[in-house]
Scaffold this active site. Sequence first.
Site, PDB file in Angstrom:
ATOM      1  N   LYS A  13       0.831  -1.217   0.000  1.00 34.19           N
ATOM      2  CA  LYS A  13       0.000   0.000   0.000  1.00 34.19           C
ATOM      3  C   LYS A  13       0.860   1.260   0.000  1.00 34.19           C
ATOM      4  CE  LYS A  13      -1.966  -1.145   3.934  1.00 34.19           C
ATOM      5  NZ  LYS A  13      -1.283  -2.404   4.273  1.00 34.19           N
ATOM      6  N   ARG A  88     -10.086   0.623   8.212  1.00 38.56           N
ATOM      7  CA  ARG A  88      -9.658  -0.710   8.637  1.00 38.56           C
ATOM      8  C   ARG A  88     -10.719  -1.440   9.444  1.00 38.56           C
ATOM      9  NH1 ARG A  88      -3.748   0.483   8.697  1.00 38.56           N
ATOM     10  NH2 ARG A  88      -2.726  -1.381   9.440  1.00 38.56           N
ATOM     11  N   ARG A 127      12.024  -4.439   5.192  1.00 36.79           N
ATOM     12  CA  ARG A 127      11.672  -3.061   4.814  1.00 36.79           C
ATOM     13  C   ARG A 127      12.465  -2.027   5.622  1.00 36.79           C
ATOM     14  NH1 ARG A 127       5.573  -1.498   5.428  1.00 36.79           N
ATOM     15  NH2 ARG A 127       5.871  -2.465   7.459  1.00 36.79           N
ATOM     16  N   ARG A 161      10.943   0.286  11.129  1.00 38.76           N
ATOM     17  CA  ARG A 161       9.818   0.487  12.034  1.00 38.76           C
ATOM     18  C   ARG A 161       9.885  -0.468  13.225  1.00 38.76           C
ATOM     19  NH1 ARG A 161       4.606   0.606   8.146  1.00 38.76           N
ATOM     20  NH2 ARG A 161       3.760  -0.562   9.904  1.00 38.76           N
ATOM     21  N   ARG A 172      -0.591  -8.125  13.549  1.00 32.04           N
ATOM     22  CA  ARG A 172      -1.148  -7.194  12.551  1.00 32.04           C
ATOM     23  C   ARG A 172      -1.936  -7.958  11.480  1.00 32.04           C
ATOM     24  NH1 ARG A 172       4.350  -4.418  11.293  1.00 32.04           N
ATOM     25  NH2 ARG A 172       3.307  -3.705   9.395  1.00 32.04           N
TER      26      ARG A 172
END
Length: 214
Positions: A13, A88, A127, A161, A172
Site C-alpha cells: 500500500k 480498517r 523493509r 519500524r 497485525r
Amino acid sequence: MNIILLGPPGAGKGTQSQRLVARYGMRQLSTGDMLRAAVKAQTPVGLQAKAVMDAGELVSDEIVSALISAELESMSDEMGAIFDGYPRTAEQAHALDAILDQHGRSLDHVIELDVNVDALVERITGRYSCANCGKGYHDVFEQPRQPGICDKCGSTEFKRRPDDNEATVRTRMAEYRAKTAPILPIYEKRGIVRRVDGMEDIDEVTAAIARIIV
Ligand code: AP5
Ligand code: MG
C-alpha cells in the site's frame, strides 16, 4: 479521484501510494504514517497510540477518523486522495463515507492488493525507509540505486519500524483478517472493488493500478 488501497500488512500500500503521488500529484493519506509522526512528536494522540501500535493492534476508530478528517480539510478540492491503511474497520468505513460527503467527494475505486500472506513476513522484515524523506526501500526487492544513498533526497540515514518484527507482524495480520478484510463487501455491493495481483513485481503492480485509475 478518491481511492482506497486495501491489503494486509506488507501488501504494498505504502510503496504504491508513493508512486501514485510522484506520478499523478495525488495526496497519500496514511493513518500509519500520521500516527508514527504523532508518536515521534509525542502529541497526546501519539502517547496514546504508541503501545497499541507496538503491539500490532488497532488504534481507536475515533482517533484515526479525526486524523483523516483533518488531513482532507487541508487539501484543495481538486487534489486526488489515496487512502492507505484506512479504513480498517466497518466503523471507519462508515466514518469515511460521512467525511467524504462533507467535502463533496466520493469514492471512485477500492483497489485490493491480492497477496500471498506467506510472502509478507519477508517483505516486512526487509523493509526500511529514508530517515529524511520517508522513501521506502527493501533489503532485496527495492534497493537504492547507489548503496546507502537515498534516490530521492540523497540522505545517508535510514530507519526501520519498531513494529516490523515477526511477532508483531503476526498480530497485525490477525487484526487484518478479523477486522479489515470483512469491510470489503461494503464496497463490493457498490461495485467499486478492483483486484490487483500484488505478487507481481513493484513496477507491474504500479502499471496495473494505473490502468484502473487513468
Ligand atoms: P500501517 O503503517 O498502515 O501498517 P500496515 O497496514 O501494517 O501496512 P504496512 O505499512 O506494513 O504495509 P504496506 O502495505 O504499506 O507495505 P509496503 O508498501 O511498505 O499501520 C501501522 C499500525 O498503525 C497498525 O498496526 C495500527 O496499530 C496503526 N494504524 C494505522 N492505521 C490505522 C487505522 N486506520 N485504524 C487503526 N489503527 C491504525 O511494502 C512492504 C515492503 O515490501 C517494502 O519494503 C516494499 O519495498 C516491499 N514491497 C512492496 N511491494 C512489493 C512487491 N510487489 N514485490 C516485492 N516487494 C514489495
Ligand atoms: Mg504502509
